[in-house]
Design an enzyme around this catalytic site. Structure first.
Site, PDB file in Angstrom:
ATOM      1  N   GLU A   1      -4.195  -7.385  -1.432  1.00 47.12           N
ATOM      2  CA  GLU A   1      -4.593  -6.281  -1.414  1.00 47.12           C
ATOM      3  C   GLU A   1      -3.525  -5.296  -0.277  1.00 47.12           C
ATOM      4  O   GLU A   1      -3.595  -6.150   0.173  1.00 47.12           O
ATOM      5  CB  GLU A   1      -5.711  -5.816  -0.635  1.00 47.12           C
ATOM      6  CG  GLU A   1      -6.051  -3.979  -1.985  1.00 47.12           C
ATOM      7  CD  GLU A   1      -6.662  -4.801  -3.083  1.00 47.12           C
ATOM      8  OE1 GLU A   1      -5.641  -4.097  -3.938  1.00 47.12           O
ATOM      9  OE2 GLU A   1      -7.938  -4.821  -3.897  1.00 47.12           O
TER      10      GLU A   1
ATOM     11  N   THR B   1      -0.638  -5.540  -0.861  1.00 46.48           N
ATOM     12  CA  THR B   1       0.821  -7.053  -0.251  1.00 46.48           C
ATOM     13  C   THR B   1       2.067  -6.690  -1.543  1.00 46.48           C
ATOM     14  O   THR B   1       2.567  -7.276  -1.307  1.00 46.48           O
ATOM     15  CB  THR B   1       0.198  -8.112  -0.663  1.00 46.48           C
ATOM     16  OG1 THR B   1      -1.306  -8.501  -2.086  1.00 46.48           O
ATOM     17  CG2 THR B   1      -0.507  -8.967   0.813  1.00 46.48           C
TER      18      THR B   1
ATOM     19  N   GLY C   1     -10.627   7.830 -11.626  1.00 45.45           N
ATOM     20  CA  GLY C   1     -10.384   7.825 -10.034  1.00 45.45           C
ATOM     21  C   GLY C   1     -11.392   6.889  -9.185  1.00 45.45           C
ATOM     22  O   GLY C   1     -11.979   6.624  -7.420  1.00 45.45           O
TER      23      GLY C   1
ATOM     24  N   GLY D   1     -10.055   3.148  -8.871  1.00 50.86           N
ATOM     25  CA  GLY D   1      -9.709   2.045  -8.390  1.00 50.86           C
ATOM     26  C   GLY D   1      -9.315   1.357  -9.280  1.00 50.86           C
ATOM     27  O   GLY D   1      -9.391  -0.029  -9.124  1.00 50.86           O
TER      28      GLY D   1
ATOM     29  N   SER E   1      -7.546   1.336 -12.232  1.00 52.67           N
ATOM     30  CA  SER E   1      -6.231   1.216 -12.325  1.00 52.67           C
ATOM     31  C   SER E   1      -6.701   2.303 -14.409  1.00 52.67           C
ATOM     32  O   SER E   1      -5.808   1.419 -14.947  1.00 52.67           O
ATOM     33  CB  SER E   1      -5.526  -0.211 -13.077  1.00 52.67           C
ATOM     34  OG  SER E   1      -5.565  -0.854 -12.162  1.00 52.67           O
TER      35      SER E   1
ATOM     36  N   SER F   1      -5.224   4.537 -14.428  1.00 54.86           N
ATOM     37  CA  SER F   1      -3.087   5.198 -15.070  1.00 54.86           C
ATOM     38  C   SER F   1      -2.269   4.182 -15.466  1.00 54.86           C
ATOM     39  O   SER F   1      -0.902   4.136 -15.680  1.00 54.86           O
ATOM     40  CB  SER F   1      -2.969   5.479 -13.585  1.00 54.86           C
ATOM     41  OG  SER F   1      -3.329   5.438 -12.307  1.00 54.86           O
TER      42      SER F   1
ATOM     43  N   GLU G   1       5.320   5.468 -13.370  1.00 51.36           N
ATOM     44  CA  GLU G   1       4.545   5.828 -12.008  1.00 51.36           C
ATOM     45  C   GLU G   1       5.243   5.969 -11.049  1.00 51.36           C
ATOM     46  O   GLU G   1       4.935   7.728 -10.366  1.00 51.36           O
ATOM     47  CB  GLU G   1       3.857   5.315 -11.493  1.00 51.36           C
ATOM     48  CG  GLU G   1       2.263   5.396 -10.673  1.00 51.36           C
ATOM     49  CD  GLU G   1       0.904   5.491 -11.191  1.00 51.36           C
ATOM     50  OE1 GLU G   1       0.410   4.458 -12.690  1.00 51.36           O
ATOM     51  OE2 GLU G   1      -0.004   5.402  -9.811  1.00 51.36           O
TER      52      GLU G   1
ATOM     53  N   ASP H   1      -0.587  -3.240 -10.334  1.00 51.86           N
ATOM     54  CA  ASP H   1      -1.828  -2.719 -11.652  1.00 51.86           C
ATOM     55  C   ASP H   1      -1.251  -2.892 -13.252  1.00 51.86           C
ATOM     56  O   ASP H   1      -2.100  -3.742 -13.531  1.00 51.86           O
ATOM     57  CB  ASP H   1      -2.310  -1.798 -11.065  1.00 51.86           C
ATOM     58  CG  ASP H   1      -2.901  -1.259  -9.911  1.00 51.86           C
ATOM     59  OD1 ASP H   1      -3.088  -2.087  -9.231  1.00 51.86           O
ATOM     60  OD2 ASP H   1      -2.658  -0.139  -9.712  1.00 51.86           O
TER      61      ASP H   1
ATOM     62  N   TYR I   1      -1.187   6.217   1.110  1.00 54.24           N
ATOM     63  CA  TYR I   1      -0.483   5.228   0.469  1.00 54.24           C
ATOM     64  C   TYR I   1       0.312   5.387   0.274  1.00 54.24           C
ATOM     65  O   TYR I   1       1.440   4.167   1.131  1.00 54.24           O
ATOM     66  CB  TYR I   1      -0.765   5.205  -1.298  1.00 54.24           C
ATOM     67  CG  TYR I   1      -0.754   3.976  -1.822  1.00 54.24           C
ATOM     68  CD1 TYR I   1      -1.094   2.984  -2.351  1.00 54.24           C
ATOM     69  CD2 TYR I   1       1.159   3.669  -2.403  1.00 54.24           C
ATOM     70  CE1 TYR I   1      -0.555   1.751  -3.061  1.00 54.24           C
ATOM     71  CE2 TYR I   1       0.810   2.963  -2.858  1.00 54.24           C
ATOM     72  CZ  TYR I   1       0.775   1.492  -2.907  1.00 54.24           C
ATOM     73  OH  TYR I   1       0.679   0.535  -3.676  1.00 54.24           O
TER      74      TYR I   1
END
Ligand code: GLA
Length: 387
Positions: A29, A31, A124, A126, A128, A130, A162, A174, A224
């Site tokens: 995560e 990375t 929302g 997490g 993915s 999007s 994105e 993602d 982020y």
């Protein structure tokens, strides 16, 4: 969906159907943006679309999830897609971003498209959603317009949309996972080189359980981007003394050796997470190959601790979910998954223990936080495709 499509866009011709999964990251995560390894799989939940090509250079979009208050589709001329929209119906920025990036790459639109989307990915959370809508949209245009875009390119175009159109500086994980996922496998991806391999996800009698904290990950954009800056600063400090191209080029021993180069102690902690997590992702994929699920689980737990203490992207609710899971017999491992600041945990749980896991975590989580958690059992699935 076919009936609704005909109602919204008219009955001129039959649309074609496409699906993109979401993803859950098992380990590795934060990375991807530091040139390291990630180990996600595409999941059973995702977004379905019906789409058809039209002769006018117009894009018409409608979502069964977000457009309940509208009875007409969103409509825009292709030549008018310049920058992201603000205000209402902002979900359209994901497909519009894709059109804009495809044009940038020289793909010619000799017509437009009408697309209806419907998803069962919690928003929302997490998982993915999007990336799923982005890669799905690339797939749709690739098939309807004969662009012949392969899965890796679809992931890269989606990430670019994105980054440049939506303005979220995410890594490649993602989009790669939802584009290149494979049924019953996880993807081990080297985010520096994009070399990847599939590892059979042989969990025996164990199940993958996703637990949604139902804390929407709203801070994810700004925090982020801040974490990325902190890692960049740590990298720049170390590069003055050692030639490396990304933080994940370093082993833990090397980071230790060069730690005095990093001026800000907070940035050093961020770097320590990236480097240690990279090593954990590699070890975990090897443990899975060797059938050592317990080792895999311990590494998942350690990943959560590092994300909580060094990278600081968990929230108290995610920490409660992980700690509760660690106490339950039959839980092999549990950690937050995705960008953090809300969203989900992923747990590997013995089949027989799933019911007591859901009962105990659900009840105790509500008691401690006042929120209700949601649970999803998932398998690993193929990437975005025509159905
Ligand atoms: C988000 C980003 C990914 C990745 C994860 C954290 O999901 O979109 O690129 O950085 O966070 O691992």
């Amino acid at each position: 969906m076919k009936e609704i499509f005909a109602k919204i866009f008219g009955q001129s011709s039959q649309p074609e159907a496409f699906f993109s999964p979401g993803r859950v990251n098992l380990i590795g995560e934060h990375t991807d943006h530091e040139g390291g390894y990630v180990f996600p799989c595409a999941i059973d939940f995702g977004i379905t679309a019906l789409a058809r090509k039209i002769s006018d250079r117009i894009i018409r979009l409608h979502s069964l999830n977000f457009d309940k208050d509208y009875n007409a589709p969103f409509e825009i001329a292709i030549d008018e897609i310049n920058e992201k929209l603000t205000g209402s119906r902002t979900w359209v920025n994901y497909p519009l971003g894709i059109v804009s990036i495809l044009i940038k790459h020289g793909y010619k639109f000799d017509g437009g498209a009408e697309i209806l989307y419907s998803g069962n990915l919690p928003d929302g959370a997490g998982l993915s959603s999007s990336a799923a809508i982005e890669v799905l949209t690339v797939k749709i245009f690739s098939e309807l317009f004969g662009f012949n875009i392969d899965g890796v390119k679809a992931a890269l175009f989606s990430q670019q949309a994105e980054n440049e159109f939506v303005g979220m500086h995410c890594g490649i994980m993602d989009q790669f996972a939802v584009s290149m996922g494979k049924k019953n496998h996880a993807v081990l991806l080297n985010c520096s080189t994009l070399d990847y391999s599939y590892a059979p996800l042989e969990l025996g009698t164990c199940k993958i359980i996703i637990t949604n904290s139902n804390v929407p990950h709203s801070l994810v954009g700004s925090e982020y981007n801040l974490r990325r800056q902190q890692c960049e600063q740590a990298l720049a400090d170390i590069q003055k003394a050692k030639e490396i191209s990304c933080l994940c080029d370093l082993s833990m021993n090397e980071l230790d050796e060069y730690s005095s180069c990093v001026k800000d102690p907070v940035n050093l902690r961020r770097a320590r997470h990236a480097v240690s997590e990279n090593a954990r992702a590699l070890r975990a994929s090897e443990a899975l190959k060797a059938g050592d699920l317990n080792m895999f689980g311990r590494l998942m737990n350690a990943s959560h601790v590092s994300l909580r203490d060094d990278y600081q992207v968990t929230v108290p609710e995610l920490d409660v979910l992980a700690s509760l899971a660690w106490e339950i017999p039959g839980v092999i491992g549990s950690r937050m998954t995705g960008g953090g600041f809300g969203g989900c945990t992923v747990s590997i749980v013995e089949g027989e223990a799933v019911k007591s896991f859901i009962d105990k975590v659900g009840a105790e989580y509500e008691k401690q936080t006042g929120r209700k958690a949601s649970f999803y059992e998932t398998g690993s699935n193929d990437g975005a495709r025509r159905i």
